[in-house]
Design an enzyme around this catalytic site. Structure first.
Site, PDB file in Angstrom:
ATOM      1  N   THR A  97      10.103 -31.248  -6.865  1.00  0.00           N
ATOM      2  CA  THR A  97      10.836 -32.514  -6.851  1.00  0.00           C
ATOM      3  C   THR A  97      10.208 -33.601  -7.709  1.00  0.00           C
ATOM      4  O   THR A  97      10.930 -34.350  -8.384  1.00  0.00           O
ATOM      5  CB  THR A  97      10.936 -33.018  -5.389  1.00  0.00           C
ATOM      6  N   ASP A 155      11.757 -24.702  -8.909  1.00  0.00           N
ATOM      7  CA  ASP A 155      11.822 -25.184  -7.535  1.00  0.00           C
ATOM      8  C   ASP A 155      10.867 -24.263  -6.774  1.00  0.00           C
ATOM      9  O   ASP A 155      10.905 -23.041  -6.971  1.00  0.00           O
ATOM     10  CB  ASP A 155      13.260 -25.025  -7.010  1.00  0.00           C
ATOM     11  N   SER A 159      10.783 -22.947  -4.058  1.00  0.00           N
ATOM     12  CA  SER A 159      11.297 -21.832  -3.263  1.00  0.00           C
ATOM     13  C   SER A 159      11.283 -20.538  -4.087  1.00  0.00           C
ATOM     14  O   SER A 159      11.381 -19.448  -3.525  1.00  0.00           O
ATOM     15  CB  SER A 159      12.702 -22.146  -2.736  1.00  0.00           C
ATOM     16  N   THR A 174       7.279 -29.077  -2.677  1.00  0.00           N
ATOM     17  CA  THR A 174       6.669 -29.115  -1.340  1.00  0.00           C
ATOM     18  C   THR A 174       7.012 -27.884  -0.495  1.00  0.00           C
ATOM     19  O   THR A 174       6.266 -27.531   0.409  1.00  0.00           O
ATOM     20  CB  THR A 174       7.112 -30.379  -0.567  1.00  0.00           C
ATOM     21  N   GLN A 185       3.165 -18.684  17.042  1.00  0.00           N
ATOM     22  CA  GLN A 185       4.280 -19.541  16.637  1.00  0.00           C
ATOM     23  C   GLN A 185       3.975 -21.002  16.923  1.00  0.00           C
ATOM     24  O   GLN A 185       4.682 -21.884  16.458  1.00  0.00           O
ATOM     25  CB  GLN A 185       5.550 -19.149  17.403  1.00  0.00           C
TER      26      GLN A 185
HETATM   27  N1  ASP Z   1      12.850 -27.811  -3.226  1.00  0.00           N
HETATM   28  C1  ASP Z   1      11.740 -28.606  -3.718  1.00  0.00           C
HETATM   29  C2  ASP Z   1      10.637 -27.672  -4.107  1.00  0.00           C
HETATM   30  O1  ASP Z   1       9.943 -27.188  -3.264  1.00  0.00           O
HETATM   31  C3  ASP Z   1      11.311 -29.564  -2.665  1.00  0.00           C
HETATM   32  C4  ASP Z   1      10.187 -30.470  -3.056  1.00  0.00           C
HETATM   33  O2  ASP Z   1       9.544 -30.364  -4.069  1.00  0.00           O
HETATM   34  O3  ASP Z   1       9.904 -31.395  -2.258  1.00  0.00           O
HETATM   35  O4  ASP Z   1      10.458 -27.391  -5.265  1.00  0.00           O
END
Ligand code: ASP
Length: 338
Positions: free
Chosen positions: A13, A58, A60, A90, A273
C-alpha cells in the site's frame, strides 16, 4: 559520517496508486515521491537509496520466491549499507519478516520492515512516519536483526502478527515485548533486544518451495478427511490447536494420523489459535496424545514464525528428526526457551 540505508521497495500500500482495478503498486512511482518528502532530505536523515524489486507486488502475492529475492537483494548489498528498510505490504509482512529472520543467517545489521495502511498518495497516509522512523532505527543500529516497525512499535520480526486490517497500530507481538516504543523519542528496550548471538559470518540461506500446510482445528473437525494430505503430501504441518495445545479428539482419530505422518517424514508442529500465550503439551489430557504420537510443541511461536521456520529448516536439507529437534529450539528469538 552519515549512515547509509538501502530502502527496498517490494510493493504494498505505501507506494500504491489508484488504478481502475483498485490500489496497486506502480513501477518508478515511489522514487520521486520519496525525494519530495522534506524530512528525507533533512540534515538529520541518514543517506538513503531506493531499490525497487521487480515485479512490485501486493503482499498477498509474496511467498517463498520473493523471500528469496528480498534476501538476495539485501545480502548482495550487505557491505555497502549500514542498514536496510524493506517497504512491504502489511498483509503478509509478518511472514516475510519471519522468513528473513531465518534466511539472513548471522545478521549483524538492522533490517526493518515497514509499510502503511494508507498510501503515500493520500492525505492521511501513515506512511511518512513509519518510513522516517524506520530509517532512523536502521541507522541507529541497536536493533541489528530483522524487525518490523509500524504505528509506534518496533517489534521482533519473527514475533509479529498483523492484528488489524485498518488500524494504524496494525501489528503486535503478543508473546514478546516491543524492541522499542516511539513517542517524542525512540525508547529501546535493551533487555528485549537480546537474542541468540551470531555464530559465524553473515550468510544467506536459499529458501525453497517445500510442501508445508497449516491446519486449523475447529469444533467438529473430522481429522480422517485430512489423512491423505497429512500423511502423504506435506513435509511440515502447523496444527493450530485450541488453547494450550488441545484438540477435540474423543474418537482418538488424530494420534494415529500423526504417528503415520511422522513415520512418513512429516513434522507436525503444534501452535495455538490464541493470540497470547503458547502451547504446553501434556498440560491437559486432550493434548498428551499429540506428543506421544510424534508432534512437536511450537511453544509460544506464532503460526507465521512456525511456517517460515519449517520452510527454512527443510530448505537447509535437514532430515525430519533434525527439523523436529530445531523446531523445539530458539534459533533467532522466535520462541521463548522452555
Ligand atoms: N494488500 C496490501 C498489501 O499487503 C495491504 C497493505 O499493504 O497494507 O500489499
Amino acid at each position: 559520517m552519515k549512515k547509509r540505508i538501502c530502502i527496498l521497495y517490494t510493493g504494498g500500500t505505501i507506494g500504491m496508486v489508484l488504478t481502475p482495478r483498485g490500489y496497486a503498486p506502480r513501477r518508478g512511482y515511489l522514487g520521486p515521491v520519496l525525494r519530495a518528502l522534506p524530512q528525507l532530505s533533512s540534515p538529520d536523515a541518514p543517506a538513503w537509496e531506493l531499490v525497487e524489486m521487480d515485479p512490485l507486488l501486493d503482499s498477498s502475492n509474496v511467498a517463498v520466491a520473493q523471500w528469496r529475492d528480498i534476501g538476495r537483494a539485501i545480502f548482495q548489498r550487505y557491505d555497502q549499507y549500514d542498514g536496510f528498510v524493506v517497504l512491504h505490504g502489511t498483509d503478509t509482512m509478518a511472514y516475510t519478516a519471519a522468513a528473513l529472520s531465518f534466511s539472513l543467517e548471522n545478521l549483524q545489521k538492522p533490517v526493518v520492515l515497514t509499510g502503511s495502511q494508507i498510501p503515500l498518495c493520500r492525505l492521511r497516509s501513515d506512511g511518512p512516519e513509519n518510513l522516517i522512523t524506520s530509517l532512523l532505527i536502521a541507522a541507529d543500529g541497536r536493533a541489528s536483526e530483522v524487525c518490523l516497525y509500524f504505528g509506534g512499535k518496533l517489534l521482533r520480526g519473527n514475533r509479529a502478527v498483523k492484528r488489524s486490517a485498518d488500524g494504524f497500530r496494525a501489528f503486535s507481538s503478543p508473546n514478546y515485548p516491543p524492541l522499542a516504543l516511539t513517542g517524542v523519542t525512540i525508547r529501546y528496550d535493551e533487555a528485549a533486544l537480546c537474542r541468540p548471538a551470531p555464530d559465524g559470518p553473515p550468510a544467506l540461506a536459499a529458501l525453497e518451495q517445500v510442501p508445508i500446510g497449516v491446519l486449523k482445528v475447529f469444533p467438529g473437525i473430522q481429522f480422517e478427511l485430512f489423512e491423505p494430505i497429512m500423511t502423504q503430501r506435506l513435509r511440515g504441518i502447523v496444527l493450530e490447536t485450541f488453547g494450550a495445545g488441545n484438540i477435540p479428539d474423543e474418537a482418538g482419530s488424530l494420534p494415529p494420523l500423526i504417528r503415520k505422518a511422522w513415520q512418513s517424514g512429516t513434522v507436525l508442529t503444534v501452535c495455538s489459535q490464541c493470540f497470547e500465550g503458547g502451547v504446553k503439551l501434556g498440560e491437559y489430557a486432550a493434548s498428551a496424545a499429540l506428543t506421544a504420537a510424534g508432534a512437536v510443541s511450537g511453544g509460544d511461536m506464532t503460526t507465521e514464525a512456525a511456517v517460515a521456520k519449517l520452510y527454512y529448516l527443510f530448505s537447509k536439507g535437514y532430515d525430519a528428526p533434525r527439523v523436529k529437534a530445531l523446531m523445539a529450539q530458539n534459533l533467532r528469538g522466535e520462541r521463548t526457551d522452555a
